[in-house]
Design an enzyme around this catalytic site. Structure first.
Site, PDB file in Angstrom:
ATOM      1  N   SER A  33       7.144  -4.766   1.278  1.00 46.44           N
ATOM      2  CA  SER A  33       5.993  -5.115   0.445  1.00 46.44           C
ATOM      3  C   SER A  33       5.433  -6.506   0.666  1.00 46.44           C
ATOM      4  O   SER A  33       4.386  -6.837   0.103  1.00 46.44           O
ATOM      5  CB  SER A  33       6.357  -4.942  -1.037  1.00 46.44           C
ATOM      6  N   GLY A  77      10.089  -7.708  -0.375  1.00 44.60           N
ATOM      7  CA  GLY A  77       9.827  -6.331   0.013  1.00 44.60           C
ATOM      8  C   GLY A  77      11.080  -5.503   0.201  1.00 44.60           C
ATOM      9  O   GLY A  77      12.115  -6.006   0.625  1.00 44.60           O
ATOM     10  N   TYR A 136       3.669  -2.323 -11.558  1.00 45.51           N
ATOM     11  CA  TYR A 136       3.655  -2.252 -10.101  1.00 45.51           C
ATOM     12  C   TYR A 136       3.426  -0.830  -9.617  1.00 45.51           C
ATOM     13  O   TYR A 136       4.084   0.107 -10.063  1.00 45.51           O
ATOM     14  CB  TYR A 136       4.997  -2.759  -9.583  1.00 45.51           C
ATOM     15  N   SER A 137       2.500  -0.669  -8.686  1.00 51.49           N
ATOM     16  CA  SER A 137       2.257   0.636  -8.082  1.00 51.49           C
ATOM     17  C   SER A 137       1.794   0.436  -6.652  1.00 51.49           C
ATOM     18  O   SER A 137       0.760  -0.182  -6.397  1.00 51.49           O
ATOM     19  CB  SER A 137       1.190   1.417  -8.865  1.00 51.49           C
ATOM     20  N   ASN A 138       2.535   0.975  -5.698  1.00 53.65           N
ATOM     21  CA  ASN A 138       2.163   0.880  -4.296  1.00 53.65           C
ATOM     22  C   ASN A 138       0.821   1.542  -4.008  1.00 53.65           C
ATOM     23  O   ASN A 138       0.131   1.184  -3.049  1.00 53.65           O
ATOM     24  CB  ASN A 138       3.257   1.516  -3.435  1.00 53.65           C
ATOM     25  N   GLN A 196       7.693   7.791  -5.326  1.00 51.63           N
ATOM     26  CA  GLN A 196       8.806   8.675  -5.681  1.00 51.63           C
ATOM     27  C   GLN A 196       8.827   9.925  -4.820  1.00 51.63           C
ATOM     28  O   GLN A 196       9.886  10.447  -4.477  1.00 51.63           O
ATOM     29  CB  GLN A 196       8.735   9.076  -7.166  1.00 51.63           C
TER      30      GLN A 196
END
Length: 410
Positions: free
Chosen positions: A122, A365, A220-222, A182
């Site tokens: 990340s 990350g 947090y969200s990718n 996920q």
């Protein structure tokens, strides 16, 4: 949400040399490992990583600091949970050192390369955010424009509407977009060697519902950075990796940092192997050869600890962004629920309190095989740690955070 605007970064002179991309899975019990040290002192010059002798030539203080850093990197592999550990430091005068311990390969134990390449997970988000903010400075993207302006019709789902989500909220993780990771982490073996299109990742996310209304809070969200990467491509008409290469990597002279090409699965240069357990209690397996497209703009890049220090130093020095955009990047909100106590999040940049006072700036990350943590203080000291397996829990992550704190406060 409250905001924190820190004192502007001090301009440094002289030689220049959890955020999660994929959900961590609890790891197996300790393994018996071969342990070896590697230490290099590059003197802030051309990146030479020749081995130094046991007596540091910079004097007694440097000898003491070297001892501290050797102790920190050794501690990370002492219990055998982490096969290898690497760290690079950069002092206020630009002088750099690298250290390593453990083994680079569980099958045939060999020393960890002192500044080997690693998948940086990340930390990629900061590179993506810098490109977006450069485009903001050029008047090609508006921070408070809705996603719909650039990607009409892309974001539609249960409680999800791109007409109400701004670019700033993407970079700040205040959009409410659901997480796609996920779906990947739950069956990583199926994705390890598979190329995944960014739009497919968006589709995975849109199978869920909005976590909250845009701007309501931080989470947090990718997915946010997959969307940000698509905006870059739409606005520039060029691949994201090419924009990162031209605007950042070549601009500041990073020689061992790259955004993998589509389908590229191997790490190009010398590196320690990265390990992953598909399920808790399962043996660690080598996942160094992987297709990182499932992380893309949120976590696909490869670099070294030394070059991560160089990147974050250049960023805070104002070498990559104009003052207005750097100020926006460093304007933070409370990162409620972040595993690192006291963390605050700006636009692709995290601040973390130090035990000795002040904060450091970085990101960190996770990606199967590698965990990275580190950052830069406003006074110019930088450190980057990497270990070759994801943390098995919060205590493992805290140990790495503590090592960063000790290195920056030494």
């Amino acid at each position: 949400m409250s905001e924190h605007v820190p004192t502007p970064a001090v301009r440094r002179r002289g030689p220049r040399r959890r955020i999660t991309a994929l959900t961590a899975i609890t790891l197996v019990a300790a393994l018996g490992l071969h342990t070896a040290y590697a230490v290099a002192d590059t003197g802030g010059g051309d990146g030479d990583t020749s081995r130094s002798g046991p007596q540091d030539k910079q004097g007694e203080q440097d000898t003491q600091e070297t001892g501290v850093m050797r102790g920190l990197v050794d501690e990370l592999v002492r219990d055998g949970v982490r096969p290898g550990a690497l760290v690079a430091t950069q002092e206020r005068d630009g002088r750099t050192r690298t250290y390593a311990a453990g083994t680079a390969d569980l099958a045939t134990p060999t020393p960890v390369p002192a500044d080997g390449q690693i998948r940086i997970g990340s930390n990629t988000k900061t590179f993506t955010a810098v490109v977006v903010l450069q485009l903001v400075g050029e008047g090609r993207i508006g921070l408070d424009e809705p996603v719909e302006t650039y990607l009409p019709g892309l974001l539609r789902g249960e409680g999800i509407d791109g007409r109400g989500i701004t670019v700033r909220q993407l970079l700040q993780h205040t959009s409410g977009l659901p997480e796609y990771v996920q779906a990947v982490a739950g069956d990583y073996a199926a994705f390890q060697h598979r190329y995944t299109e960014p739009r497919e990742l968006i589709d995975m996310a849109l199978e869920g519902k909005a976590s909250f209304q845009p701007g309501e809070r931080w989470e947090y969200s990718n997915t946010n950075y997959i969307v940000a990467g698509l905006i870059v491509q739409k606005v520039t008409g060029r691949p994201l990796g090419e924009e990162i290469t031209q605007r950042i990597i070549r601009r500041i002279g990073l020689r061992h940092t790259y955004f993998p090409r589509p389908g590229e699965m191997t790490i190009r240069e010398e590196h320690p192997k990265g390990y992953h357990a598909d399920q808790p209690g399962k043996p660690l397996r080598d996942v160094s050869v992987s297709d990182p497209s499932s992380a893309w703009a949120a976590g696909a890049m490869v670099s070294t600890n030394e070059e991560l220090n160089r990147f974050f130093t250049a960023l805070l020095d104002g070498e990559l962004l104009e003052p207005e955009q750097l100020k926006a990047m460093r304007t933070t909100v409370e990162a409620t629920g972040h595993p690192s106590a006291g963390a605050r999040y700006g636009l692709g940049l995290k601040s973390q309190p130090l035990s000795c006072g002040g904060v450091y700036w970085g990101h960190g990350g996770d990606i199967p095989g590698y965990e990275t943590r580190g950052g830069v203080t406003d006074e110019g000291r930088a450190v980057s740690f990497a270990v070759t397996v994801l943390p098995g829990g919060l205590s493992d992550l805290q140990q790495i955070d503590d090592a960063v704190d000790s290195a920056l406060c030494r």
